[in-house]
Design a protein around this motif. Structure first.
Motif, mmCIF file in Angstrom:
data_model
loop_
_atom_site.group_PDB
_atom_site.id
_atom_site.type_symbol
_atom_site.label_atom_id
_atom_site.label_comp_id
_atom_site.label_asym_id
_atom_site.label_seq_id
_atom_site.Cartn_x
_atom_site.Cartn_y
_atom_site.Cartn_z
ATOM 1 N N LEU A 11 6.447 -1.511 -10.139
ATOM 2 C CA LEU A 11 6.220 -2.925 -9.824
ATOM 3 C C LEU A 11 6.549 -3.237 -8.373
ATOM 4 N N LEU A 12 7.553 -2.556 -7.812
ATOM 5 C CA LEU A 12 7.862 -2.732 -6.388
ATOM 6 C C LEU A 12 6.680 -2.305 -5.524
ATOM 7 N N LEU A 13 6.073 -1.167 -5.847
ATOM 8 C CA LEU A 13 4.913 -0.709 -5.100
ATOM 9 C C LEU A 13 3.730 -1.652 -5.281
ATOM 10 N N GLN A 14 3.610 -2.213 -6.469
ATOM 11 C CA GLN A 14 2.490 -3.111 -6.751
ATOM 12 C C GLN A 14 2.619 -4.416 -5.990
ATOM 13 N N THR A 15 3.827 -4.910 -5.841
ATOM 14 C CA THR A 15 4.018 -6.219 -5.208
ATOM 15 C C THR A 15 4.210 -6.136 -3.701
ATOM 16 N N ARG A 16 4.721 -5.023 -3.196
ATOM 17 C CA ARG A 16 5.049 -4.943 -1.768
ATOM 18 C C ARG A 16 4.100 -4.075 -0.958
ATOM 19 N N GLY A 17 3.252 -3.310 -1.607
ATOM 20 C CA GLY A 17 2.380 -2.427 -0.851
ATOM 21 C C GLY A 17 3.100 -1.157 -0.461
ATOM 22 N N ALA B 294 2.737 12.556 -12.243
ATOM 23 C CA ALA B 294 2.425 13.412 -13.387
ATOM 24 C C ALA B 294 1.910 12.603 -14.563
ATOM 25 N N ALA B 295 2.308 11.330 -14.643
ATOM 26 C CA ALA B 295 1.859 10.460 -15.728
ATOM 27 C C ALA B 295 0.503 9.835 -15.450
ATOM 28 N N GLY B 296 -0.096 10.168 -14.293
ATOM 29 C CA GLY B 296 -1.437 9.677 -13.979
ATOM 30 C C GLY B 296 -1.471 8.406 -13.155
ATOM 31 N N ILE B 297 -0.334 7.946 -12.631
ATOM 32 C CA ILE B 297 -0.319 6.750 -11.792
ATOM 33 C C ILE B 297 -0.887 7.115 -10.430
ATOM 34 N N PRO B 298 -1.915 6.429 -9.933
ATOM 35 C CA PRO B 298 -2.561 6.789 -8.666
ATOM 36 C C PRO B 298 -1.781 6.289 -7.449
ATOM 37 N N LEU B 299 -0.747 7.030 -7.066
ATOM 38 C CA LEU B 299 0.003 6.667 -5.861
ATOM 39 C C LEU B 299 0.021 7.859 -4.922
ATOM 40 N N TYR B 300 0.192 7.562 -3.635
ATOM 41 C CA TYR B 300 0.242 8.631 -2.647
ATOM 42 C C TYR B 300 1.228 8.246 -1.566
ATOM 43 N N GLY B 301 1.661 9.247 -0.819
ATOM 44 C CA GLY B 301 2.638 9.027 0.233
ATOM 45 C C GLY B 301 2.092 9.421 1.586
ATOM 46 N N ALA C 153 3.240 10.442 5.539
ATOM 47 C CA ALA C 153 4.357 10.908 6.347
ATOM 48 C C ALA C 153 4.405 10.146 7.667
ATOM 49 N N GLY C 154 5.496 10.322 8.390
ATOM 50 C CA GLY C 154 5.614 9.710 9.705
ATOM 51 C C GLY C 154 6.449 8.446 9.697
ATOM 52 N N HIS C 155 6.626 7.882 10.904
ATOM 53 C CA HIS C 155 7.495 6.709 11.088
ATOM 54 C C HIS C 155 7.005 5.515 10.279
ATOM 55 N N ALA C 156 5.694 5.317 10.207
ATOM 56 C CA ALA C 156 5.133 4.162 9.495
ATOM 57 C C ALA C 156 4.682 4.543 8.088
ATOM 58 N N GLY C 157 5.164 5.662 7.598
ATOM 59 C CA GLY C 157 4.722 6.140 6.304
ATOM 60 C C GLY C 157 5.433 5.473 5.151
ATOM 61 N N GLY C 158 5.199 6.016 3.970
ATOM 62 C CA GLY C 158 5.802 5.476 2.767
ATOM 63 C C GLY C 158 4.892 5.708 1.580
ATOM 64 N N TYR C 159 5.300 5.220 0.433
ATOM 65 C CA TYR C 159 4.507 5.355 -0.780
ATOM 66 C C TYR C 159 3.715 4.077 -1.021
ATOM 67 N N ARG C 160 2.553 4.223 -1.619
ATOM 68 C CA ARG C 160 1.753 3.064 -1.987
ATOM 69 C C ARG C 160 0.832 3.436 -3.130
ATOM 70 N N LEU C 161 0.377 2.414 -3.859
ATOM 71 C CA LEU C 161 -0.569 2.627 -4.940
ATOM 72 C C LEU C 161 -1.990 2.629 -4.401
ATOM 73 N N LEU C 162 -2.855 3.314 -5.124
ATOM 74 C CA LEU C 162 -4.264 3.313 -4.759
ATOM 75 C C LEU C 162 -4.785 1.874 -4.784
ATOM 76 N N ASP C 163 -5.549 1.494 -3.773
ATOM 77 C CA ASP C 163 -6.077 0.128 -3.675
ATOM 78 C C ASP C 163 -6.804 -0.265 -4.958
ATOM 79 N N GLY C 164 -6.464 -1.447 -5.466
ATOM 80 C CA GLY C 164 -7.119 -1.970 -6.657
ATOM 81 C C GLY C 164 -6.407 -1.652 -7.949
#
Length: 318
Positions: free
Chosen positions: A11-17, A44-51, A53-64
């Motif tokens: 939910l954090l990824l969903q609300t904050r990007g 592993a559970a099939g949630i479409p997120l990716y990370g 790298a780098g200073h401005a990097g981080g994790y986020r969910l696939l758009d939509g």
């Protein structure tokens, strides 16, 4: 606990990007290593997120991608619907918005949690104002709320209790507080607190202000209430209380029982006039010993009452 944490992370990824592992670790109060493991579990559970790298990097969910609110517990669903107070929302012009939001949340809940939420609506109702008091007229509440949202400066004519009673003020409204059915606006500079129902005239300026980044409305209100009560208790009185008599809102210090079974105690008072009115409510169940001015004031009132009711036998007789 892990399943609940995974839902919170999602939910954090969903609300904050985009969110870094360090930010997620701080928010969830776990280590960065734990965040890495949780992200792997979600992937592993099939949630479409990716990370990235780098200073401005981080994790986020696939758009939509959006998740349904299946991670809510029964208690969380109940608390969510209990927190939606229709009266204050309607005061702020948000009654229909609240109803629409609750409808959307309800539709997103699984059947078992939807039933818990429906129980809340049918079994709990919050009525904030006290008894024996008419609702305050607050014709400018919506305008004040709009100024709070948009950091807009207000020019008001305000009625206060001391002379001069009607004064002009320039407000930078930081927030609104609802206390016992009464609305207050907390505004800079200061900040200071104003009753919304005591605003006589109001003009919303085109000028805006910058809200202090470090201002915490909840912390301010807690401190304001503490200081308010401290200012009220400006003196002390020593009283005798008959057996079984209690003071409703005043703490009693140093109470001792005398030979007649009465309690001798020291109590805080706001003023002589206020204490005089409060103590008279107890009738013959209280005797004021100190201060002398208050004891004399009570004695004069009792004497006047005795004189007024001295010819009571002349009324209602055969």
């Amino acid at each position: 606990m892990k399943s609940s944490r995974l839902v919170s992370l999602l939910l954090l990824l969903q609300t904050r990007g985009r969110v870094t592992a360090a930010q997620l670790a701080e928010e969830l109060e776990v280590s960065v290593r734990t965040v890495y493991r949780d992200v792997e579990a979600l992937s592993a559970a099939g949630i479409p997120l990716y990370g990235d790298a780098g200073h401005a990097g981080g994790y986020r969910l696939l758009d939509g991608y959006r998740t349904r609110l299946t991670g809510l517990t029964a208690g969380e669903a109940q608390a969510l619907f209990l927190s939606g107070v229709p009266g204050p929302a309607a005061d702020l012009g948000l009654g229909s918005v609240l109803a629409a939001a609750q409808l959307k949340v309800r539709a997103a809940l699984p059947p078992e949690l939807r039933a818990h939420a429906d129980l809340i609506s049918g079994r709990f109702h919050l009525d904030a104002p006290g008894w024996y008091a008419d609702a305050d007229e607050t014709p400018y509440l919506a305008t004040v709320a709009d100024a709070v949202w948009h950091n807009r400066i207000l020019h008001i004519v305000y009625r206060r209790w001391r002379t001069p009673t009607d004064v002009e003020r320039r407000l930078e409204p930081y927030g609104l507080v609802l206390k016992a059915g009464r609305w207050y606006v907390v505004a800079g500079p200061g900040p200071r607190t104003f009753r919304v129902d005591q605003i006589l005239r109001l003009t919303a300026a085109d000028e805006t202000f910058t809200r202090p980044d470090d201002f915490d409305l909840s912390a301010y209100w807690t401190a304001y209430q503490r200081d308010f009560h401290a200012r009220l208790q400006q003196g002390e009185a020593v009283v005798r209380l008959a057996p079984g008599v209690r003071l409703a809102r005043q703490p009693v210090a140093g109470g001792r029982t005398d030979d007649d079974g009465w309690t001798v105690a020291t109590v805080p008072i706001e003023s002589l006039d206020h204490a005089h009115a409060e103590f008279l409510r107890l009738g013959t169940g209280i005797e004021v010993l100190e201060p002398p001015e208050l004891r004399a004031k009570m004695a004069r009132t009792v004497a006047e009452l005795a004189e007024r009711y001295g010819n009571f036998e002349g009324y209602g007789g055969d």
